[in-house]
Design an enzyme around this catalytic site. Structure first.
Site, PDB file in Angstrom:
ATOM      1  N   HIS A  32     -68.183 109.989 -41.544  1.00  0.00           N
ATOM      2  CA  HIS A  32     -67.822 111.402 -41.485  1.00  0.00           C
ATOM      3  C   HIS A  32     -68.902 112.223 -40.791  1.00  0.00           C
ATOM      4  CE1 HIS A  32     -66.595 115.299 -43.823  1.00  0.00           C
ATOM      5  NE2 HIS A  32     -66.246 115.338 -42.554  1.00  0.00           N
ATOM      6  N   HIS A  40     -69.233 114.895 -36.974  1.00  0.00           N
ATOM      7  CA  HIS A  40     -69.950 116.170 -36.950  1.00  0.00           C
ATOM      8  C   HIS A  40     -71.183 116.124 -36.049  1.00  0.00           C
ATOM      9  CE1 HIS A  40     -67.954 118.550 -40.223  1.00  0.00           C
ATOM     10  NE2 HIS A  40     -67.494 117.339 -40.521  1.00  0.00           N
ATOM     11  N   HIS A  69     -61.677 112.690 -36.937  1.00  0.00           N
ATOM     12  CA  HIS A  69     -62.179 113.530 -38.017  1.00  0.00           C
ATOM     13  C   HIS A  69     -61.109 113.789 -39.067  1.00  0.00           C
ATOM     14  CE1 HIS A  69     -63.167 117.426 -39.988  1.00  0.00           C
ATOM     15  NE2 HIS A  69     -64.320 116.800 -40.142  1.00  0.00           N
ATOM     16  N   ASN A 120     -61.538 112.945 -43.028  1.00  0.00           N
ATOM     17  CA  ASN A 120     -61.905 114.146 -43.787  1.00  0.00           C
ATOM     18  C   ASN A 120     -60.828 114.594 -44.762  1.00  0.00           C
ATOM     19  OD1 ASN A 120     -63.736 116.608 -44.170  1.00  0.00           O
ATOM     20  ND2 ASN A 120     -61.764 117.541 -43.647  1.00  0.00           N
ATOM     21  N   ILE A 164     -64.226 121.706 -40.248  1.00  0.00           N
ATOM     22  CA  ILE A 164     -64.538 121.858 -41.666  1.00  0.00           C
ATOM     23  C   ILE A 164     -65.323 120.643 -42.128  1.00  0.00           C
ATOM     24  CG2 ILE A 164     -62.432 120.766 -42.486  1.00  0.00           C
ATOM     25  CD1 ILE A 164     -64.353 123.669 -44.110  1.00  0.00           C
TER      26      ILE A 164
END
Length: 867
Positions: A528, A533, A719, A723, A867
């Site tokens: 993740h 990110h 993602h 997520n 997010i």
């Protein structure tokens, strides 16, 4: 009242709606600051007063055709025109917070076709400019500007703000009068690399991760700098320019106070929109950090912090759990604003915690404990990107034997061969029937240090068999520890095999829990954070620094960068920092980010492409007879099946789009902005990987298409897959515990006797404690929610993002392909032959279903890591 006063003094011009001779009307859509901050009466009053004094918002058209000889042949500027009726309470409302205003320009034949507009804001405060639309431009018709930017008072800028029309231009195609404006705009975005950046700055620049530690708070909060070294390589983050810490540890950047934690610098246009902020961050996340962590630290090791039974856990979702008593918590609850109490505590006056029921236990409270569901989640859970084909037996280690000695597996054929449905191990290997979830090499280098904290866990290997019906069956779990006398003596391992009853069955459940703990940590830190990110942020920065907003690749990629810098900045401030939420709730604790740096050493951008990633794990092979040239070795692999559909839809869209603007490979090679972008990505954004041979040379259309497809895949579908299943699967912590606090009970010990008499209590005393559970699921509930203003794959926040009709039509086709994929996902989830799509928990796999409503849905692919 203010608007009435001003109109009484200045008069109310009702004639503005009618076009006067020699005038050209424009419609401006914007949001005032005081609309977004209802308490900012100060801004509202002063802006209105500035209007009264003639300090207004001016617009000047810039010619695409006529150069100004007195200004270096830059596009000729038209006369200033002013935004009208700023103080009118009758301005047309076009959307939530958005208002429509008029500007009337003097028509100037020398200007000809406008290609840009120069804006000066002489108000006291900033506003958000969405669009400017010129109606009936003589000889050219309607001209549209998509702005989507905050415009601060002109005094904050060295040069006025300039916005271009929605026309797309390669650098060599840009009209000569506009080229200098294009260059100046990019120069402003790059900044000068100096000083602390302020909220009105628009600067995109790079920095190391030197802001995670807080040595000023104490030595235990110091953390190594990630990036810029061979020991701790890392992607770059956005620069803030804050001064160094006061302790004199110069590489560490000072941290802003916790109460100001939402004000960390990112370029203002990268900040969350007001709807998203009001959805959760302004209250929920900030309240967790400020109010829950102190209580957690106070109670984390006390007996009242334990669950006594699974019924206690279920009370989190059914009925509520009473908060642990104590004067600190009483003070917290009694002094929290009502909005925070509702959003985070969900208190009913009895101080009860209550959360939505996670999907994994909605249909059955116990199905998560089955071996079939344990294995299915490796294919259709929240971390379906780790399992790989077992190609040799026993499994071997790639750790340096000179440092770690023998780290090869202790699993033998006697452990598993009796469960191979009549096959020998050699036959199962040749038939591609054996798979492994391997969390050994990634954890072992840090395991001794990790276990020196309150964590007590193992490195693990899990061997699985592929059944004829497409499901997976766990055959053995190996749990390993470093040798007590030193790494050079290798590992101490024990192998556990499936059992259903008695103490053996309880031990098997614990073995699976240790594997789930490892997978949870690797999921959060690697799959993740690191692989979406952190690795994506340099692409956001480089794109804004090196590709003009009118460049076709900027227009292609920009939607896939929305909110990424903002959520990453929040993460550095309160989630992944020293002593932050991640360290409190995930087993590597203070070594979490350092461990992610170790994994980044083997990161490879090319392998992030889904087909390459699946082949690298051995779960897919090239096959010319398959529609997309790829065959899955596990046919019922929901993440891979849906992911490949999404991947090839993205690639078709990117191929069509890039082929429209780049007709030849030579055009790719001769594009100076594109080449500067790719060079900076390698040498700055991922500077610790700049010498890797796998980077493409960006010399062909294929290399451009492949790279852009991979970027979009990571930012959107990858993602989403890892997520938005966090709360549906891990919101029930026994299914995905994030910490283990005790080692496996050994026969002859008191813990073993307790396991025999009360296995559930031992299980719960081993995994994540109560308050850490509360903190963890509070966080993942927030992270699993879609904001109400989310923009999903195949959608854009503006229908007029380019004036070129062919890309608009191709993008529409992309959206239609995604709609057909949605239909196929529903059909597959209803197919009883595909057992991995629903599983024992009766939970359809929807994480790669492209669209969603807002909220906690377990589906939907936002365009970006938002997010």
């Amino acid at each position: 009242m203010l608007s009435h006063l001003i109109h009484a003094v200045a008069g109310d011009d009702k004639g503005n709606e009618e076009m006067r001779p020699g005038k050209m009307k424009a419609t401006v859509v914007l949001m005032k600051k005081n609309v977004l901050d209802f308490n900012d009466f100060h801004a509202s009053f002063l802006d209105g007063f500035h209007e009264l004094l003639g300090k207004r918002v001016s617009f000047q058209l810039i010619s695409t055709e006529s150069g100004d000889a007195t200004n270096g042949m830059q596009g000729k500027l038209g006369k200033p025109a002013y935004l009208e009726d700023w103080n009118s309470s009758e301005s047309s409302v076009v959307a939530c917070g958005e208002s429509k205003f008029s500007v009337n320009f003097d028509f100037d034949e020398e200007i000809g076709k406008p290609g840009a507009v120069l804006i000066k804001n002489h108000h006291h405060s900033e506003f958000y400019l969405k669009t400017v639309t010129l109606e009936h431009v003589p000889g050219h018709g309607r001209i549209h500007f998509v702005c989507n930017s905050w415009v601060y008072p002109d005094e904050r800028y060295q040069k006025p703000r300039v916005f271009f029309t929605n026309k797309t231009y390669l650098p060599q195609e840009m009209p000569e009068p506009l080229r200098k404006y294009r260059e100046e705009e990019m120069k402003a975005l790059r900044g000068n690399g100096q000083g602390e950046l302020q909220e009105w700055d628009r600067v995109y620049d790079y920095a190391y991760y030197n802001d995670l530690g807080d040595p000023d708070k104490g030595h235990e909060y110091a953390r190594p700098v990630l990036g810029g070294s061979t020991e701790y390589p890392y992607p770059r983050r956005g620069r803030t320019g804050r001064p160094p810490s006061k302790t004199g540890e110069d590489p560490t950047e000072s941290r802003i106070p916790l109460l100001m934690s939402l004000n960390i610098y990112v370029p203002r246009d990268e900040r969350f929109g007001h709807l998203k902020m009001s959805d959760f961050l302004a209250y929920a996340l900030k309240s967790i950090v400020q109010f829950i962590i102190p209580e957690l630290q106070d109670l984390t090791n006390k007996t009242q912090n334990e669950f006594d039974s699974f019924e206690d856990v279920l009370k989190f979702y059914y009925g509520g759990v009473k908060l642990p008593s104590g004067p600190l918590l009483d003070n917290i609850v009694n002094n929290l604003p009502l909005e925070i109490l509702k959003e985070v505590f969900r208190t009913d006056g009895e101080q009860l915690l209550k959360f939505p029921v996670p999907q994994v236990i909605q249909d059955s409270k116990t199905a998560w404990r089955t071996d079939e569901e344990f294995a299915r989640e490796m294919l259709a859970g929240v971390n379906p990107v780790i399992i790989r084909l077992l190609e040799e037996f026993p499994p071997t280690s790639k750790l340096n034997p000179e440092v770690y000695s023998n780290q090869n597996s202790a699993i033998t054929k006697e452990h598993i061969e009796h469960n191979l449905e009549g096959l020998t191990i050699e036959e199962a290997l040749r038939a591609n029937r054996l798979f492994i979830l391997d969390h050994h090499d990634s954890l072992m280098p840090y395991l001794r240090r990790i276990n020196s904290t309150t964590t007590k866990t193992y490195a693990s290997r899990t061997i699985l068999l592929l059944h004829n019906d497409g499901t997976l069956k766990p055959l053995a779990i190996e749990l390993s520890l470093p040798h007590l006398s030193g790494d050079q003596l290798g590992t101490v391992s024990k192998v556990y095999t499936p059992a259903e009853h008695g103490v053996e069955g309880s031990i098997w459940q614990l073995a699976k829990a240790y594997v789930a703990v490892n997978d949870s940590g690797v999921h959060q830190i690697i799959s993740h954070w690191l692989n979406t990110h952190a690795t994506m942020e340099p692409f956001v920065i480089a794109t804004n620094r090196q590709l003009s907003v009118v460049h076709p690749i900027h227009k292609l990629l920009h939607p896939h960068f929305r909110d990424t810098m903002n959520i990453n900045a929040f993460a550095r401030q309160i989630l992944i920092n020293g002593g932050g939420i991640l360290e409190l709730t995930v087993f590597p604790a203070k070594y979490a980010m350092e461990m992610s740096s170790l994994i980044y050493k083997s990161w490879n951008f090319v392998d992030q492409a889904l087909p390459m990633e699946l082949k690298k794990r051995g779960v897919a092979v090239d096959d010319d007879s398959s529609p997309n040239g790829l065959r899955l070795l596990i046919k019922d692999y929901p993440y891979a099946v849906d992911g490949l559909e999404i991947w090839f839809a993205i690639k078709k869209w990117v191929t069509d789009y890039c082929s429209f603007y780049y007709k030849t490979d030579e055009m790719v090679r001769q594009d100076p902005e594109l080449q500067a972008w790719w060079k900076e990505l390698r040498e700055e954004g991922h500077g610790d990987k700049k010498d890797e041979p796998w980077w493409s040379k960006m010399q062909t259309r294929k290399e451009l298409i492949d790279s852009c497809t991979t970027i979009i895949w990571i930012a959107s579908a990858l993602h989403a897959a890892i997520n938005f299943g966090q709360y549906p699967y891990a919101g029930y912590l026994p299914n995905r515990p994030s910490i283990s606090r005790r080692f496996m009970p050994e026969e002859g010990t008191q813990e073993y006797e307790e396991l025999e008499s009360n296995p559930d209590k031992v299980f719960l005393k081993t995994i994540t404690a109560q308050l850490q559970t509360f903190l963890g699921i509070s966080l993942i509930e927030i992270l699993s929610r879609h904001s109400s203003d989310e923009v999903y794959l195949g959608q854009r926040d503006s229908k007029e993002w380019t004036s070129d009709e062919t890309p608009i039509a191709e993008f529409h086709e992309f959206g239609e392909r995604l709609s057909r994929i949605e239909e196929r996902i529903v059909e597959m989830n209803n197919d009883k032959q595909l057992k991995n799509r629903v599983g024992p928990v009766n939970m359809p796999y929807t994480l790669l279903y492209p669209t969603s409503e807002g909220g906690l849905t377990g589906k939907g692919i936002p365009n970006s890591v938002s997010i």
